[in-house]
Design an enzyme around this catalytic site. Structure first.
Site, PDB file in Angstrom:
ATOM      1  N   SER A   1      24.722  29.451  38.388  1.00  0.00           N
ATOM      2  CA  SER A   1      25.184  28.338  37.628  1.00  0.00           C
ATOM      3  C   SER A   1      26.461  27.788  38.433  1.00  0.00           C
ATOM      4  O   SER A   1      27.066  28.627  39.313  1.00  0.00           O
ATOM      5  CB  SER A   1      25.857  29.007  36.342  1.00  0.00           C
ATOM      6  OG  SER A   1      26.577  28.022  35.710  1.00  0.00           O
TER       7      SER A   1
ATOM      8  N   TYR B   1      30.704  34.006  30.814  1.00  0.00           N
ATOM      9  CA  TYR B   1      29.226  33.236  31.340  1.00  0.00           C
ATOM     10  C   TYR B   1      29.313  33.254  32.865  1.00  0.00           C
ATOM     11  O   TYR B   1      28.426  33.787  33.437  1.00  0.00           O
ATOM     12  CB  TYR B   1      29.183  31.940  30.679  1.00  0.00           C
ATOM     13  CG  TYR B   1      27.808  31.231  31.401  1.00  0.00           C
ATOM     14  CD1 TYR B   1      26.513  31.741  30.931  1.00  0.00           C
ATOM     15  CD2 TYR B   1      27.841  30.107  31.993  1.00  0.00           C
ATOM     16  CE1 TYR B   1      25.282  31.316  31.381  1.00  0.00           C
ATOM     17  CE2 TYR B   1      26.849  29.439  32.729  1.00  0.00           C
ATOM     18  CZ  TYR B   1      25.512  29.922  32.413  1.00  0.00           C
ATOM     19  OH  TYR B   1      24.480  29.399  33.093  1.00  0.00           O
TER      20      TYR B   1
END
Length: 264
Positions: free
Chosen positions: A140, A165
Site C-alpha cells: 500500500s 494498517y
C-alpha cells in the site's frame, strides 16, 4: 499458468480474475467474505463471475468459465490454507486479501494483525512447502506515512508508518523479502495508490462523495480539506498485475532488489 488469487470477492480481485481468465490462465480464487462492508456487494461481484451461493470450504466452478474455481476460505485458517496447497498445484500466488481501511485499524488493530500478518505468513509458508516460486502481493502507498518527498519512490525509507494498517503492510514487505532470500521465492510487492472504478469499495472517497451528492448530504472531509491524493483506475491496476503474472521471473541474488521487488 495455474494462479491462486486471494480476495476475489473484493474490488481488485474481482477484476483481476477476469483479466487472468481472458489471458488464458486457470484461476483458483478464495475469499473469506467478511463483513467489513456490505457482503451483498461481494456476492454481486462473485455472481458476475459465475459464482453463486458460496459456503465455507466448498469449491464452486464458475458457470461462466470452467477455468475459474472459487472457495470461501479464511487466510487465517492455517490448516485450510496448507490443505489447499497440498491438493492443488499453483504456479503463482497473487495475494490481494487483506483487512482494508486505515481509520478502521485505529479501533480494530487485532483484525489487521490476523489478516494482514498471520494470513500472509500462512501463504508464504505454503509456497515454501510446495515450491511455488512466484508470490505477488498487495502492499500500500500507506507505508510512506508522512514522507514529504513527492513523488514517492520505491527507494524511499518507509520505516515510520503512522497507522496499524500501514505497519502490517510494511511487515508484509519485510517477510516477503526474507522468504525471497531464504527460499528463492520471487516476491513482488505492489504499493497501490487508492484504486477506483465501477464495483469499487463503498468506504472509498469516490463512492462516499457520490453517495453524499446523490442524497444531498454534507461531504465529510478531513484535515480541513488540506490534502491531496493520487487515484489509480482499476483497469490500469489489473493490467499491470496480469503482466507481472505472465512475465517469467529471473531470480538473481546478485542484483539488488531481486528476488524481492517492490513497485509503486
Amino acid at each position: 499458468m495455474n494462479v491462486l488469487v486471494t480476495g476475489t470477492a473484493g474490488f481488485i480481485g474481482f477484476y483481476l480474475v477476469q483479466k487472468l481468465l481472458d489471458a488464458g490462465h486457470t484461476v483458483y480464487g478464495i475469499d473469506s467474505i467478511n463483513h467489513y462492508y456490505d457482503v451483498a456487494l461481494k456476492h454481486d461481484r462473485l455472481h458476475a463471475c459465475g459464482i453463486d451461493h458460496p459456503v465455507p470450504d466448498k469449491e464452486i466452478v464458475s458457470s461462466l468459465n470452467t477455468n475459474y474455481t472459487f472457495c470461501q476460505l479464511d487466510l487465517c485458517d492455517a490448516e485450510a490454507i496448507h490443505k489447499l496447497f497440498d491438493t492443488h498445484t499453483f504456479d503463482c500466488v497473487v495475494n490481494l486479501a487483506a483487512q482494508a481501511g486505515v481509520r478502521y485499524s485505529l479501533k480494530h488493530p487485532e483484525s489487521y494483525v490476523q489478516s494482514n500478518v498471520m494470513g500472509f505468513i500462512n501463504l508464504l509458508e505454503s509456497c515454501k512447502k510446495t515450491n511455488c516460486k512466484k508470490f505477488i502481493y498487495a502492499s500500500s502507498s500507506s507505508v510512506y506515512g508522512n514522507n514529504q518527498s513527492v513523488p514517492f519512490k520505491e527507494t524511499d525509507t518507509v520505516d515510520h508508518p503512522i497507522s496499524i494498517y500501514a505497519a502490517t503492510k510494511k511487515s508484509d514487505e519485510l517477510m516477503a523479502n526474507a522468504y525471497a532470500h531464504l527460499y528463492g521465492i520471487q516476491t513482488i510487492g505492489l504499493r497501490f495508490f487508492t484504486v477506483y472504478g465501477p464495483f469499487g469499495r463503498p468506504d472509498m472517497a469516490p463512492m462516499l462523495f457520490a453517495n453524499a451528492i446523490q442524497h444531498d448530504e454534507v461531504i465529510r472531509i478531513f484535515n480541513n480539506g488540506n490534502l491531496s491524493r493520487d487515484f489509480t483506475y482499476i483497469e490500469d491496476i489489473v493490467t499491470g498485475i496480469e503482466k507481472i503474472v505472465s512475465t517469467p521471473g529471473i531470480l538473481r541474488e546478485d542484483v539488488p532488489g531481486t528476488p524481492a521487488t517492490i513497485y509503486n
